[in-house]
Design an enzyme around this catalytic site. Structure first.
Site, PDB file in Angstrom:
ATOM      1  N   ILE A 117     -71.736   9.118  17.079  1.00  0.00           N
ATOM      2  CA  ILE A 117     -71.756  10.515  16.670  1.00  0.00           C
ATOM      3  C   ILE A 117     -70.751  11.266  17.533  1.00  0.00           C
ATOM      4  O   ILE A 117     -70.678  11.058  18.746  1.00  0.00           O
ATOM      5  CB  ILE A 117     -73.173  11.121  16.792  1.00  0.00           C
ATOM      6  CG1 ILE A 117     -73.190  12.557  16.274  1.00  0.00           C
ATOM      7  CG2 ILE A 117     -73.686  11.057  18.215  1.00  0.00           C
ATOM      8  CD1 ILE A 117     -74.592  13.139  16.153  1.00  0.00           C
ATOM      9  N   CYS A 118     -69.951  12.092  16.890  1.00  0.00           N
ATOM     10  CA  CYS A 118     -68.907  12.815  17.614  1.00  0.00           C
ATOM     11  C   CYS A 118     -68.708  14.170  16.953  1.00  0.00           C
ATOM     12  O   CYS A 118     -69.306  14.479  15.922  1.00  0.00           O
ATOM     13  CB  CYS A 118     -67.607  12.017  17.628  1.00  0.00           C
ATOM     14  SG  CYS A 118     -66.899  11.753  15.986  1.00  0.00           S
ATOM     15  N   LYS A 119     -67.855  14.978  17.554  1.00  0.00           N
ATOM     16  CA  LYS A 119     -67.535  16.284  16.990  1.00  0.00           C
ATOM     17  C   LYS A 119     -66.720  16.120  15.712  1.00  0.00           C
ATOM     18  O   LYS A 119     -66.003  15.144  15.541  1.00  0.00           O
ATOM     19  CB  LYS A 119     -66.758  17.128  18.000  1.00  0.00           C
ATOM     20  CG  LYS A 119     -67.548  17.507  19.238  1.00  0.00           C
ATOM     21  CD  LYS A 119     -66.715  18.377  20.163  1.00  0.00           C
ATOM     22  CE  LYS A 119     -67.509  18.780  21.403  1.00  0.00           C
ATOM     23  NZ  LYS A 119     -66.689  19.617  22.323  1.00  0.00           N
TER      24      LYS A 119
END
EC number: 3.1.3.78
Length: 262
Positions: A117-119
């Site tokens: 999960i990342c920006k």
């Protein structure tokens, strides 16, 4: 009735222990495979969305909702896990999302099947697994129809100080805006400053009447008790403060909205 219950369920021509007839070959158990098949590695899946719930039942409960694992396609029961964002598969031990990513985030699956999960604006992300450490290039983020970032909404406002136009989106009952060009504060519309100015004028009038009554009622006693002068000064300061605030709101510049922007 009792004789019928004691009758054998298999025919007489079959062995009672193995259930095989005399002409059948003896039963040989199937040998256990030495190695299980390894799940194939998948290419990076950018912005992976959670799979839909399956109407099938899970092994534990016939009515529990299940989803398909994104790696091995096994059924995963999500009973009691609806509040989670991801669930872990019991077969391949990989994570599968059951909810959309939080605001400003997105899911990315590494070729080693690790769910990351990342920006939303991230262009590169590294896999944290010690045996992988792969760096995934997500590429530039181009806003489009499928972009999770909504387009800004608001109104274009003409600054009351420098007359330049800027976009303002935070509209509330107390709408004060700072112009990005001249850095001065103005009010969006006239309603809020007029309301504040009227309240301050009313408070100033109340404090003026209170101060006048206090001075008139304690004029003779103040000559004997000098501490009464402190109360006079206190109320006079309140009158001046409310008067200054009333003039401040009355003289505040007004920035007028031009048109809606979306």
């Amino acid at each position: 009735m009792a004789d019928g219950e004691r009758s054998p369920l298999l025919l007489d021509g079959r062995d009672g222990m193995t259930g095989l007839s005399l002409g059948d070959e003896p039963y040989r158990p199937i040998s256990k495979p030495q190695n299980f098949a390894v799940f194939p590695s998948a290419p990076p899946m950018l912005g992976e969305a959670p799979p839909p719930y399956s109407p099938l039942g899970s092994p534990e409960s016939s009515s529990a909702p299940v989803i398909s694992c994104r790696v091995c396609q096994s059924l995963i029961s999500v009973e009691g896990k609806i509040h989670q964002h991801v669930v872990k598969c019991g077969v391949c031990n990989e994570a599968t999302p059951i909810k959309n990513a939080p605001a400003g985030k997105k899911y990315v699956r590494c070729p080693c099947n690790c769910l990351l999960i990342c920006k939303v604006t991230s262009q590169r992300i590294a896999c944290p697994r010690p045996y992988c450490k792969r760096v995934i290039n997500l590429g530039p983020v181009n806003p489009g129809a499928g972009s999770p970032n909504p387009q800004p909404t608001g109104a274009r406002v003409s600054c009351g100080h420098c007359a330049k136009t800027f976009l303002w989106t935070e509209f509330t009952d107390r709408t004060l805006a700072r112009c990005p060009h001249c850095r001065k504060v103005s009010s969006i519309g006239q309603r809020y400053p007029r309301k504040r100015s009227l309240i301050c004028f009313l408070l100033c009038l109340i404090f003026v009447i209170t101060t006048a009554g206090l001075i008139a009622g304690t004029w003779l006693k103040a000559q004997k008790y000098k501490g009464i002068y402190a109360s006079w000064v206190f109320f006079i300061v309140l009158v001046l403060v409310t008067l200054v605030r009333a003039l401040h709101w009355a003289c505040m510049k007004i920035s007028e909205p031009l048109h809606n922007y979306s």
